[in-house]
Scaffold this motif. Structure first.
Motif, mmCIF file in Angstrom:
data_model
loop_
_atom_site.group_PDB
_atom_site.id
_atom_site.type_symbol
_atom_site.label_atom_id
_atom_site.label_comp_id
_atom_site.label_asym_id
_atom_site.label_seq_id
_atom_site.Cartn_x
_atom_site.Cartn_y
_atom_site.Cartn_z
ATOM 1 N N ALA A 44 0.859 -1.187 0.000
ATOM 2 C CA ALA A 44 0.000 0.000 0.000
ATOM 3 C C ALA A 44 0.895 1.236 0.000
ATOM 4 C CB ALA A 44 -0.918 0.017 1.209
ATOM 5 N N LEU A 45 0.590 2.160 -0.881
ATOM 6 C CA LEU A 45 1.274 3.445 -0.922
ATOM 7 C C LEU A 45 0.243 4.503 -0.559
ATOM 8 C CD1 LEU A 45 3.841 5.115 -1.651
ATOM 9 C CD2 LEU A 45 2.838 5.366 -3.916
ATOM 10 N N ILE A 46 0.515 5.218 0.520
ATOM 11 C CA ILE A 46 -0.370 6.294 0.955
ATOM 12 C C ILE A 46 0.317 7.595 0.575
ATOM 13 C CG2 ILE A 46 -1.642 7.298 2.879
ATOM 14 C CD1 ILE A 46 -2.248 4.254 2.333
ATOM 15 N N SER A 47 -0.250 8.303 -0.376
ATOM 16 C CA SER A 47 0.302 9.570 -0.854
ATOM 17 C C SER A 47 -0.407 10.712 -0.136
ATOM 18 C CB SER A 47 0.097 9.676 -2.369
ATOM 19 O OG SER A 47 0.509 10.924 -2.851
ATOM 20 N N ILE A 48 0.364 11.458 0.638
ATOM 21 C CA ILE A 48 -0.225 12.586 1.359
ATOM 22 C C ILE A 48 0.267 13.871 0.716
ATOM 23 C CG2 ILE A 48 -0.397 13.785 3.569
ATOM 24 C CD1 ILE A 48 -0.229 11.053 4.941
ATOM 25 N N THR A 49 -0.673 14.542 0.040
ATOM 26 C CA THR A 49 -0.364 15.792 -0.662
ATOM 27 C C THR A 49 -0.922 17.005 0.067
ATOM 28 O OG1 THR A 49 -2.369 15.681 -2.012
ATOM 29 C CG2 THR A 49 -0.404 14.607 -2.900
ATOM 30 N N SER A 50 -1.829 16.771 1.003
ATOM 31 C CA SER A 50 -2.510 17.865 1.706
ATOM 32 C C SER A 50 -1.581 18.562 2.684
ATOM 33 C CB SER A 50 -3.729 17.329 2.461
ATOM 34 O OG SER A 50 -4.658 16.791 1.553
ATOM 35 N N ASP A 51 -1.869 19.822 2.941
ATOM 36 C CA ASP A 51 -1.083 20.629 3.866
ATOM 37 C C ASP A 51 -1.473 20.276 5.296
ATOM 38 O OD1 ASP A 51 0.102 22.626 5.414
ATOM 39 O OD2 ASP A 51 -0.293 24.199 3.938
ATOM 40 N N PRO A 52 -0.533 19.752 6.091
ATOM 41 C CA PRO A 52 -0.873 19.367 7.459
ATOM 42 C C PRO A 52 -1.174 20.561 8.372
ATOM 43 C CG PRO A 52 1.478 19.156 7.100
ATOM 44 C CD PRO A 52 0.870 19.489 5.773
ATOM 45 N N ASN A 53 -0.854 21.762 7.932
ATOM 46 C CA ASN A 53 -1.174 22.954 8.720
ATOM 47 C C ASN A 53 -2.628 23.388 8.558
ATOM 48 O OD1 ASN A 53 1.460 23.780 9.946
ATOM 49 N ND2 ASN A 53 2.073 23.768 7.795
ATOM 50 N N THR A 54 -3.230 23.076 7.412
ATOM 51 C CA THR A 54 -4.587 23.552 7.141
ATOM 52 C C THR A 54 -5.592 22.438 6.842
ATOM 53 O OG1 THR A 54 -4.049 23.870 4.805
ATOM 54 C CG2 THR A 54 -3.772 25.777 6.278
ATOM 55 N N ASP A 55 -5.117 21.303 6.384
ATOM 56 C CA ASP A 55 -5.990 20.197 5.985
ATOM 57 C C ASP A 55 -5.821 19.019 6.948
ATOM 58 O OD1 ASP A 55 -6.804 21.650 3.686
ATOM 59 O OD2 ASP A 55 -5.001 20.989 2.636
ATOM 60 N N LEU A 56 -6.045 19.307 8.203
ATOM 61 C CA LEU A 56 -5.771 18.314 9.243
ATOM 62 C C LEU A 56 -6.573 17.026 9.082
ATOM 63 C CD1 LEU A 56 -5.586 21.334 10.894
ATOM 64 C CD2 LEU A 56 -4.583 19.687 12.441
ATOM 65 N N GLN A 57 -7.842 17.139 8.716
ATOM 66 C CA GLN A 57 -8.677 15.948 8.591
ATOM 67 C C GLN A 57 -8.149 15.032 7.490
ATOM 68 O OE1 GLN A 57 -11.089 14.650 6.238
ATOM 69 N NE2 GLN A 57 -11.746 13.072 7.662
ATOM 70 N N GLU A 95 2.390 19.309 18.281
ATOM 71 C CA GLU A 95 1.093 19.410 18.948
ATOM 72 C C GLU A 95 -0.108 19.422 18.005
ATOM 73 O OE1 GLU A 95 1.223 19.158 22.257
ATOM 74 O OE2 GLU A 95 3.406 19.109 21.989
ATOM 75 N N ILE A 96 0.104 19.630 16.720
ATOM 76 C CA ILE A 96 -1.031 19.761 15.795
ATOM 77 C C ILE A 96 -1.742 18.422 15.633
ATOM 78 C CG2 ILE A 96 -1.723 20.252 13.408
ATOM 79 C CD1 ILE A 96 0.460 22.368 13.310
ATOM 80 N N ALA A 97 -3.038 18.438 15.928
ATOM 81 C CA ALA A 97 -3.862 17.230 15.853
ATOM 82 C C ALA A 97 -5.221 17.596 15.272
ATOM 83 C CB ALA A 97 -4.029 16.618 17.244
ATOM 84 N N PHE A 98 -5.905 16.590 14.727
ATOM 85 C CA PHE A 98 -7.270 16.786 14.252
ATOM 86 C C PHE A 98 -8.225 16.273 15.323
ATOM 87 C CE2 PHE A 98 -11.045 15.155 11.932
ATOM 88 C CZ PHE A 98 -11.523 16.379 11.518
ATOM 89 N N LEU A 99 -9.081 17.167 15.824
ATOM 90 C CA LEU A 99 -10.054 16.855 16.871
ATOM 91 C C LEU A 99 -9.382 16.113 18.023
ATOM 92 C CD1 LEU A 99 -13.139 15.902 14.647
ATOM 93 C CD2 LEU A 99 -12.634 18.112 15.708
ATOM 94 N N SER A 100 -9.918 14.971 18.418
ATOM 95 C CA SER A 100 -9.371 14.261 19.579
ATOM 96 C C SER A 100 -8.337 13.191 19.201
ATOM 97 C CB SER A 100 -10.506 13.610 20.372
ATOM 98 O OG SER A 100 -11.165 12.648 19.570
ATOM 99 N N HIS A 101 -7.928 13.172 17.932
ATOM 100 C CA HIS A 101 -6.930 12.197 17.482
ATOM 101 C C HIS A 101 -5.547 12.581 18.009
ATOM 102 C CE1 HIS A 101 -9.694 10.192 14.674
ATOM 103 N NE2 HIS A 101 -10.190 11.402 14.477
ATOM 104 N N SER A 102 -4.646 11.631 17.989
ATOM 105 C CA SER A 102 -3.265 11.903 18.376
ATOM 106 C C SER A 102 -2.669 12.932 17.425
ATOM 107 C CB SER A 102 -2.424 10.628 18.294
ATOM 108 O OG SER A 102 -2.904 9.665 19.195
ATOM 109 N N PRO A 103 -1.691 13.697 17.897
ATOM 110 C CA PRO A 103 -1.035 14.654 16.999
ATOM 111 C C PRO A 103 -0.495 13.969 15.741
ATOM 112 C CG PRO A 103 -0.405 15.071 19.264
ATOM 113 C CD PRO A 103 -1.178 13.764 19.256
ATOM 114 N N LEU A 104 -0.558 14.693 14.629
ATOM 115 C CA LEU A 104 -0.166 14.123 13.338
ATOM 116 C C LEU A 104 1.260 13.595 13.346
ATOM 117 C CD1 LEU A 104 -1.745 16.813 10.969
ATOM 118 C CD2 LEU A 104 -2.697 14.582 11.625
ATOM 119 N N LYS A 105 2.174 14.365 13.893
ATOM 120 C CA LYS A 105 3.574 13.946 13.896
ATOM 121 C C LYS A 105 3.761 12.703 14.768
ATOM 122 C CE LYS A 105 7.448 16.771 13.385
ATOM 123 N NZ LYS A 105 8.273 17.879 13.889
#
Length: 160
Positions: A44-57, A95-105
């Protein structure tokens, strides 16, 4: 014309004999051995193109789905490209996270700990003037052979 027709008939006859089991050079199928498609590693290749600063979901979903793929036995590779490259930088907030999920990093580091390789696009890094020494240790600046070496005929690709 007659020679071509004879060769065609002979070829069809040989094919028919081989398919009916008269070719003794072929090993018998063993019911306990996996088929070639079962034996091949699922990738599986997961391509993440979205901006993690603005497109958290979107980024959160990509990371979550990568974890689902690991759970299902896939060899998972994340390709951070376009604006997604920012996620793998030392400057991106822990520290950046989407809602109650763990931080992205934190999610990215946990996935790496589960065997997921995190490829970072060098072209996109250049577009944003990100240097190799700014990339977290759980990720690496990829290149075409490293990335394409992870692709196969049965690779699934998801983009977030």
């Amino acid at each position: 014309m007659m020679v071509r027709f004879s060769l065609l008939v002979l070829s069809v006859a040989i094919l028919a004999l081989t398919n009916t089991g008269c070719d003794s050079s072929q090993p018998e199928a063993n019911a306990s051995s996996p088929s070639s498609s079962e034996a091949a590693q699922k990738i599986a290749l997961i391509s993440i193109t979205s901006d993690p600063n603005t497109d958290l979901q979107e980024v959160n979903m990509g990371l979550t789905f990568a974890g689902f793929c690991v759970d299902e036995g896939y060899d998972v590779n994340i390709f951070l490209n376009v604006k997604g490259v920012h996620l793998a930088t030392n400057d991106f907030s822990d520290e950046i996270a989407f809602l109650s999920h763990s931080p992205l990093k934190e999610q990215l580091k946990a996935l790496n700990g589960r065997g997921v390789q995190v490829h970072v696009c060098p072209v996109c890094m250049g577009d944003f003037e990100i240097e190799a020494d700014e990339i977290i240790e759980e990720a690496f600046v990829t290149d075409k052979p490293k990335l394409f070496g992870k692709l196969g005929s049965d690779t699934i690709v998801f983009t977030y």
